[in-house]
Scaffold this motif. Structure first.
Motif, short mmCIF file in Angstrom:
data_model
loop_
_atom_site.label_atom_id
_atom_site.label_comp_id
_atom_site.label_asym_id
_atom_site.label_seq_id
_atom_site.Cartn_x
_atom_site.Cartn_y
_atom_site.Cartn_z
N ARG A 9 49.97 50.94 40.36
CA ARG A 9 49.59 50.10 41.50
C ARG A 9 49.04 50.94 42.63
O ARG A 9 49.51 52.00 42.91
N LEU B 284 43.12 33.31 39.33
CA LEU B 284 43.14 34.77 39.49
C LEU B 284 44.55 35.24 39.83
O LEU B 284 45.02 36.26 39.31
N ALA B 285 45.24 34.50 40.69
CA ALA B 285 46.61 34.86 41.06
C ALA B 285 47.55 34.76 39.86
O ALA B 285 48.45 35.60 39.69
N HIS C 221 46.89 37.75 37.73
CA HIS C 221 47.48 38.92 38.41
C HIS C 221 48.98 38.98 38.16
O HIS C 221 49.52 40.06 37.86
N TYR D 116 43.09 42.28 45.18
CA TYR D 116 44.38 42.96 45.16
C TYR D 116 44.28 44.48 45.34
O TYR D 116 45.31 45.17 45.35
N HIS E 285 39.36 40.81 40.77
CA HIS E 285 40.75 41.26 40.89
C HIS E 285 40.86 42.44 41.85
O HIS E 285 41.76 42.49 42.71
N ARG E 286 39.96 43.39 41.73
CA ARG E 286 40.00 44.54 42.62
C ARG E 286 39.75 44.12 44.08
O ARG E 286 40.40 44.62 45.00
N LEU F 121 49.66 40.19 34.66
CA LEU F 121 49.38 41.62 34.52
C LEU F 121 50.53 42.46 35.08
O LEU F 121 50.84 43.54 34.56
N GLU F 122 51.16 41.99 36.13
CA GLU F 122 52.27 42.73 36.75
C GLU F 122 53.47 42.83 35.83
O GLU F 122 54.22 43.81 35.88
N PRO G 216 42.52 45.60 37.22
CA PRO G 216 43.52 44.95 36.36
C PRO G 216 44.09 45.89 35.30
O PRO G 216 45.28 45.79 34.96
N LEU H 203 46.75 48.00 36.94
CA LEU H 203 47.93 47.19 37.21
C LEU H 203 48.75 46.98 35.94
O LEU H 203 49.98 47.10 35.95
#
Length: 314
Positions: free
Chosen positions: A314, A262-263, A266, A302, A298-299, A269-270, A306, A309
């Protein structure tokens, strides 16, 4: 991913197709109608077929060499292997045969889903496997809850994984196969397991085991790995790895693996270009075949969806 469709009203054509798709077999009967339909979706290590027969068809088949589960939607399938009739009906998921044994039976105006995978996956996902391979020892789930678990898992593989572009991502398919194998172990009686914790499990459950396991997960999260591979990297028993995570991290090895993946998603996606990248593609790359579940996870982790993001909100 392989996609294949078959439809015929000829018994000889149906016999030839089933023999090539599964295992050499003879089919028979004297039906007035002979309509057969098969839709196949297959990827590395996983086959999901939807079949429908509008007549009674007898079969005498060879060894499949794979775990083959039938989830019945309509009609009945009767297993006559060994001379004893076992009738399976709607809502039931059953093992049609041991992978190394031939089987016989009848399909009676039935529609069902077939899922197939390599028997070795059972051992790789088992909790503390013993010295031999893990085998399913019964054809029926041991409870209605087991049938419901298998039905949900099969539906997820059929509708959310193999029917979408997620099936083009090897990690999604590999994760789905492990999920199905784990559901089979939770639902069917099986053998090949140790009776309980051993001294080796306790000795191997230290903080050094946790550190080595985490390092392996961090370095290999992009690969198809599970409990067996994590334990072998240390090396300790699978149960020792589970104990190490429970005692020192208050989680499980596979939960930690999901968090790492997941990280990684993430992070992509950033930095991804929203004009060329998509949330579903990035999620699938890291083994998340269900977009809704990925978005929720994800929500929760973070505090942002997603999609937002990816668009830079953000």
């Amino acid at each position: 991913m392989e996609r294949l469709s078959f439809a015929s009203e000829s018994l000889s054509e149906t016999e030839a197709f089933l023999s090539s798709a599964y295992t050499p077999m003879r089919i028979g009967g004297r039906p007035e109608r002979t309509g057969t339909r098969v839709e196949r979706r297959a990827a590395e290590g996983l086959v999901v077929d939807e079949l429908a027969f509008d007549y009674t068809m007898a079969y005498d088949a060879g060894c499949l060499e794979r775990i083959c589960l039938l989830t019945i939607h309509e009609g009945t399938v009767v297993d006559t292997t060994g001379g004893k009739e076992e009738v399976h009906g709607p809502g039931e998921t059953f093992l049609i045969s041991q992978p190394d044994r031939p089987y016989t039976g009848e399909v009676r105006s039935a529609s069902y889903t077939i899922t197939m995978f390599d028997p070795d996956v059972l051992t790789s996902v088992a909790d503390g496997p013993g010295p031999g391979p893990v085998r399913l020892t019964g054809q029926r789930a041991h409870s209605p809850d087991g049938d419901r678990l298998l039905a949900r898992t099969v539906a997820y593989l059929r509708d959310d994984v193999m029917a979408t572009t997620a099936a083009e991502q090897p990690l999604v398919v590999a994760t789905a196969v492990r999920l199905l194998a784990a559901a089979a172990l939770a639902s069917f009686p099986h053998t090949g397991l140790e009776s309980g914790p051993t001294r080796a499990d306790g000795r191997g459950a230290g903080s050094d085991t946790l550190r080595r396991a985490i390092d392996f997960i961090e370095a290999n999260a992009h690969r198809d790995i599970g409990l067996a591979e994590i334990a072998a990297s240390v090396p300790v028993t699978p149960r020792a790895v589970q104990y190490a995570f429970s005692r020192h991290a208050r989680t499980t090895p596979l939960a930690h693996l999901r968090r790492v993946r997941l990280a990684r998603a993430h992070a992509e996606l950033e930095t991804a270009d929203p004009t060329t990248a998509s949330v579903t593609a990035i999620a699938a790359k890291w083994g998340f075949g269900n977009f809704g579940r990925f978005a929720g996870a994800h929500r929760a982790a973070y505090g942002v969806s997603p999609g937002a993001l990816l668009r830079g909100r953000r």
